[in-house]
Scaffold this motif. Structure first.
Motif, PDB file in Angstrom:
ATOM      1  N   GLU A  50       0.839  -1.203   0.000  1.00 16.68           N
ATOM      2  CA  GLU A  50       0.000   0.000   0.000  1.00 16.68           C
ATOM      3  C   GLU A  50       0.876   1.256   0.000  1.00 16.68           C
ATOM      4  OE1 GLU A  50      -3.750   1.704   2.596  1.00 16.68           O
ATOM      5  OE2 GLU A  50      -1.979   0.991   3.675  1.00 16.68           O
ATOM      6  N   ARG A  51       1.915   1.263   0.826  1.00 16.49           N
ATOM      7  CA  ARG A  51       2.800   2.435   0.894  1.00 16.49           C
ATOM      8  C   ARG A  51       3.476   2.700  -0.448  1.00 16.49           C
ATOM      9  NH1 ARG A  51       8.147   2.971   4.791  1.00 16.49           N
ATOM     10  NH2 ARG A  51       9.155   4.647   3.601  1.00 16.49           N
ATOM     11  N   LYS A  54       0.703   4.022  -2.961  1.00 15.15           N
ATOM     12  CA  LYS A  54       0.238   5.385  -2.649  1.00 15.15           C
ATOM     13  C   LYS A  54       1.372   6.393  -2.773  1.00 15.15           C
ATOM     14  CE  LYS A  54      -3.847   4.516   0.173  1.00 15.15           C
ATOM     15  NZ  LYS A  54      -4.490   4.649   1.502  1.00 15.15           N
ATOM     16  N   ASP A  55       2.567   6.011  -2.375  1.00 15.22           N
ATOM     17  CA  ASP A  55       3.793   6.790  -2.584  1.00 15.22           C
ATOM     18  C   ASP A  55       3.623   8.279  -2.266  1.00 15.22           C
ATOM     19  OD1 ASP A  55       6.443   7.248  -3.307  1.00 15.22           O
ATOM     20  OD2 ASP A  55       5.912   7.645  -5.397  1.00 15.22           O
ATOM     21  N   LYS A  56       3.241   8.555  -1.062  1.00 14.76           N
ATOM     22  CA  LYS A  56       2.978   9.949  -0.673  1.00 14.76           C
ATOM     23  C   LYS A  56       4.246  10.792  -0.558  1.00 14.76           C
ATOM     24  CE  LYS A  56      -1.373   8.937   1.670  1.00 14.76           C
ATOM     25  NZ  LYS A  56      -2.096   8.847   2.958  1.00 14.76           N
ATOM     26  N   ALA A 340      -9.737   4.987  -6.490  1.00 11.90           N
ATOM     27  CA  ALA A 340      -8.394   5.090  -5.904  1.00 11.90           C
ATOM     28  C   ALA A 340      -8.425   4.972  -4.386  1.00 11.90           C
ATOM     29  CB  ALA A 340      -7.737   6.396  -6.330  1.00 11.90           C
ATOM     30  N   ASP A 343      -9.810  -0.509  -0.802  1.00 11.68           N
ATOM     31  CA  ASP A 343      -9.043  -1.104   0.293  1.00 11.68           C
ATOM     32  C   ASP A 343      -8.555  -2.518  -0.053  1.00 11.68           C
ATOM     33  OD1 ASP A 343     -11.611  -2.128   0.477  1.00 11.68           O
ATOM     34  OD2 ASP A 343     -12.044  -1.214   2.411  1.00 11.68           O
ATOM     35  N   LEU A 349      -2.952   1.665  -6.427  1.00 11.68           N
ATOM     36  CA  LEU A 349      -3.549   2.802  -5.716  1.00 11.68           C
ATOM     37  C   LEU A 349      -2.811   4.060  -6.166  1.00 11.68           C
ATOM     38  CD1 LEU A 349      -3.709   1.316  -2.081  1.00 11.68           C
ATOM     39  CD2 LEU A 349      -5.685   1.754  -3.562  1.00 11.68           C
ATOM     40  N   GLY A 350      -3.260   5.207  -5.667  1.00 14.27           N
ATOM     41  CA  GLY A 350      -2.528   6.443  -5.940  1.00 14.27           C
ATOM     42  C   GLY A 350      -2.696   6.917  -7.367  1.00 14.27           C
ATOM     43  N   ARG A 351      -1.714   7.687  -7.846  1.00 19.14           N
ATOM     44  CA  ARG A 351      -1.870   8.352  -9.154  1.00 19.14           C
ATOM     45  C   ARG A 351      -1.841   7.359 -10.317  1.00 19.14           C
ATOM     46  NH1 ARG A 351       3.048   9.672  -7.114  1.00 19.14           N
ATOM     47  NH2 ARG A 351       4.913   9.099  -8.281  1.00 19.14           N
ATOM     48  N   PHE A 353      -3.447   4.460 -10.179  1.00 18.99           N
ATOM     49  CA  PHE A 353      -4.607   3.578 -10.039  1.00 18.99           C
ATOM     50  C   PHE A 353      -5.178   3.289 -11.424  1.00 18.99           C
ATOM     51  CE2 PHE A 353      -9.210   2.977  -9.603  1.00 18.99           C
ATOM     52  CZ  PHE A 353      -9.246   1.929  -8.698  1.00 18.99           C
TER      53      PHE A 353
END
Length: 408
Positions: A50-51, A54-56, A340, A343, A349-351, A353
């Protein structure tokens, strides 16, 4: 840091036969593995995958696609970042959501499903993979793009060779060569059609891509060809396996099949749970931009990271009783499963998706609904046990069923 010797190797026959037990060992004892044959770090826990998706913190890139998919597709939207990615996504996304999907493409999906069903609905038997799942999404995409469905055998051969190339973790040179040939053949097929649509646009997705403009940017012929190649491969293979898997899962759980047959609004739940339990794509790669700490150790900058979706989606720290197929589970939200904010991790996920998630949802909901109408007492052929195959992508290779034909 663990080494691959401590768990079944992802290239081994043992792993291919049943990756789920290997995934459990990885999550519990080896959440970060250096895998020498693929020169990548393998991660398997939900929180880590997930991390990465999502790569915030901009710790991961899709630079791995330069060697992983560009040889077969050309440069695609998946490789872009920042404003360039945002603009390209804005050019292609409208066709896959909102009014375009509802008005233009739902009728296309319904017609294609019905046409395939009409070929076997009166016979009382079918192989839901060969007779339906492998044909349905590719036919839909061909119609959306305004391509000739008579070329279906070519489309199927092309996307099969592309998926084989992407999943060629052992580096088989013949698979590599076939994938690279596909890029040339598909370009030779598409470029004349793209030029024709620029001159004489129609009401199809290909014409819309030729005309689309955002912030003064239009897609080049190469951009459009690469996106169509990606759409055929990603939209064909994944939806094909998703439809086969949702039926396999329901047929193996008759009480849940009965519930879905009675209440068709449960199809979305059954699809979401299928994406969690038996996702069509089991692994997606990223590249680390910086040194990153994850469960089990440190990944250096510039490394390839293999994210095991099939493992993360069965993480006991995220889902209760994760090895049970349960469309009624309360720790999976079907309302957000195709956005996006999902769960599960089957669409990433993220950009990045999956831009086609809502198209896949529409195909599965319409397809399953029509199949259940045509086969109200559908059951597996006697003595048949659906077996998943594949490592990179995975699903039943065959799904023979029997049913009592019903009048139209």
């Amino acid at each position: 840091m663990s080494t691959a010797q401590q768990v079944p190797d992802i290239l081994s026959p043992e792993f291919a036969a049943n990756p789920y037990s290997a995934y459990r060992v990885m999550r519990e004892t080896a959440p970060l593995i250096w895998h020498e044959p693929t020169q990548s770090y393998i991660i398997s826990r939900y929180e880590d995958v997930e991390r990465v998706f999502k790569d915030k913190k901009s710790e991961f890139t899709t630079d791995n696609y330069n060697w992983q998919i560009e040889p077969v597709h050309g440069k695609t939207i998946l490789q872009l970042s920042g404003r360039e990615h945002a603009v390209r996504r804005a050019l292609v996304a409208p066709a896959f959501r909102g009014s375009d999907l509802q008005e233009k493409f739902l009728p296309v999906i319904e017609q294609n499903s019905r046409a395939l069903l009409d070929a076997f609905r009166h016979t009382g038997s079918a192989d839901l993979v060969a007779d339906y799942a492998t044909r349905f999404p590719v036919n839909v995409i061909a119609d959306m793009l305004g391509l000739d469905k008579a070329d279906h055998p070519r489309f199927h051969r092309w996307y099969t060779s592309v998926i084989a190339f992407l999943g060629n973790l052992s580096g088989d040179p013949e698979v590599t060569a076939a994938g690279e040939r596909t890029r040339v053949e598909f370009a030779e097929y598409m470029f004349p059609i793209i030029r024709e649509r620029r001159e004489k646009p129609g009401d199809d997705l290909l014409s819309a891509l030729c005309a689309a403009e955002v912030d003064g940017v239009k897609m080049s012929d190469e951009d459009i060809k690469a996106f169509c190649s990606l759409l055929l491969a990603a939209g064909g293979e994944t939806t094909d396996k998703a439809i086969a898997s949702i039926f396999a899962n329901l047929l193996l759980h008759p009480d849940q099949l009965a519930a879905v047959r009675e209440d068709r609004s449960l199809i979305a739940r059954a699809f979401a749970e299928t994406l969690r339990y038996t996702p069509p794509v089991h692994m997606i790669m990223r590249q680390s931009a910086t040194e990153v700490e994850l469960s089990g150790g440190t990944i250096p900058a510039g490394a390839t990271v293999t994210c095991l979706i099939g493992a993360a989606n069965r993480d006991e720290n995220r889902y209760g009783d994760p090895d049970r197929f349960d469309i009624f589970r309360e720790d999976l939200t079907s309302a957000t499963a195709f956005s996006a904010a999902a769960d599960h991790l089957a669409f990433a996920l993220g950009r990045h998706f999956c831009v086609g998630a809502l198209l896949a949802k529409a195909e599965v909901e319409i397809g399953v609904d029509q199949l259940l109408d045509a086969m109200p007492d559908v059951r597996l052929a006697e003595g048949y046990d659906p077996v998943e195959q594949g490592v990179f992508t995975r699903g039943p290779q065959s799904l023979p069923v029997r049913f009592t034909p019903v009048a139209d």
